[in-house]
Design an enzyme around this catalytic site. Structure first.
Site, PDB file in Angstrom:
ATOM      1  N   CYS A 223       0.828  -1.230   0.000  1.00 48.98           N
ATOM      2  CA  CYS A 223       0.000   0.000   0.000  1.00 48.98           C
ATOM      3  C   CYS A 223       0.850   1.262   0.000  1.00 48.98           C
ATOM      4  O   CYS A 223       2.062   1.203   0.203  1.00 48.98           O
ATOM      5  CB  CYS A 223      -0.876   0.042   1.252  1.00 48.98           C
ATOM      6  SG  CYS A 223      -1.722  -1.484   1.626  1.00 48.98           S
TER       7      CYS A 223
HETATM    8  N1  GLN Z   1      -0.914  -6.204   4.763  1.00 52.36           N
HETATM    9  C1  GLN Z   1      -1.855  -5.119   4.681  1.00 52.36           C
HETATM   10  C2  GLN Z   1      -3.101  -5.510   3.914  1.00 52.36           C
HETATM   11  O1  GLN Z   1      -3.230  -6.570   3.411  1.00 52.36           O
HETATM   12  C3  GLN Z   1      -1.222  -3.902   4.059  1.00 52.36           C
HETATM   13  C4  GLN Z   1      -0.989  -4.119   2.612  1.00 52.36           C
HETATM   14  C5  GLN Z   1      -0.017  -3.233   1.962  1.00 52.36           C
HETATM   15  O2  GLN Z   1       0.754  -2.469   2.519  1.00 52.36           O
HETATM   16  N2  GLN Z   1       0.015  -3.447   0.690  1.00 52.36           N
HETATM   17  O3  GLN Z   1      -3.967  -4.705   3.817  1.00 52.36           O
END
Ligand code: GLN
Length: 236
Positions: free
Chosen positions: A2
């Site tokens: 994210c």
């Molecule tokens: N692991 C978290 C999720 O699945 C954050 C994901 C991310 O940083 N891409 O939402």
């Protein structure tokens, strides 16, 4: 992974993190420049801000791509605050696709976003008897940090007390958190990119939201505390 961003300074609308700058989170949702895993962040988005008439922050989140929400531009233009947070999500494989797995998480005065991934086994013991609102790793992290904040820990201590043990327990963990109480913002860099920009206020973001000079990368395994007095960077 994210992308997320926060602002602390003079009141601004949330569009200042999303679509006003040339490389805001709207653009980062489909064309991130520094992202280490994943090419799009289309599994949801969230925004959070503080309204002077309410003690608790306002949080709006959805599990759809940010560019599909036709109501967001007007809302983000009206949501003005001296403390803003926003995130676009690329769900980690195996994590649920639902609104309650989407940052920012909130409890009391606090807002929290996570950029990264971590084994839930590494976080569960840190959450005490708290039940997260989703089975997502980020929701477990939020529960663990909120448990400490609720017990009276200062922002920096609560964040470090979760990030360090979880990161040591899971060497593959990526634990970039943004946590705020509306007065200060704490951000961690733990195996993901984090940049800071100091100007009329403080911008903290997974990657620069514009091409202005002055963006500085935060060294890995460091914590940034941003307050109205400035920024302090310390090793984790
Ligand atoms: N692991 C978290 C999720 O699945 C954050 C994901 C991310 O940083 N891409 O939402």
């Amino acid at each position: 992974m994210c992308r997320h961003a926060a602002w602390l300074g003079a009141p601004r609308p949330l569009t200042s993190l999303l679509d006003d700058p040339g490389h805001g989170l709207l653009r980062q949702s489909y064309a991130p420049r520094h992202q280490r895993c994943g090419a799009v962040n289309a599994d949801g988005f969230g925004i959070g801000w503080y309204d002077p008439h309410h003690r608790e922050p306002v949080r709006y989140r959805r599990s759809v791509p940010i560019w599909t929400d036709a109501n967001l531009p007007a809302l983000a233009g009206a949501a003005r605050s001296g403390c803003l947070i926003a995130a676009v999500r690329s769900a980690t494989p195996g994590m649920p696709l639902e609104e309650s797995a989407t940052a920012p998480f909130t409890e009391g005065r606090w807002l929290l976003s996570h950029n990264g991934r971590v084994s839930r086994d590494a976080v569960r013991p840190l959450a005490g008897d708290r039940e997260p609102e989703s089975a997502c790793d980020s929701a477990w992290l939020a529960a663990a940090v909120f448990a400490r904040l609720g017990a009276g820990s200062p922002l920096c201590d609560a964040v470090a007390a979760v990030v360090v043990p979880a990161g040591l327990d899971d060497p593959g963990a990526r634990l970039n958190l943004l946590v705020t109480d509306g007065d200060a913002v704490v951000a961690t860099a733990w195996h993901e990119t984090l940049f800071v920009h100091l100007g009329e206020g403080v911008l903290l973001a997974s990657e620069p939201v514009d091409d202005r000079p002055g963006w500085e990368p935060v060294p890995d395994r460091h914590l940034v505390l941003a307050t109205p007095d400035g920024v302090r960077v310390q090793p984790l």
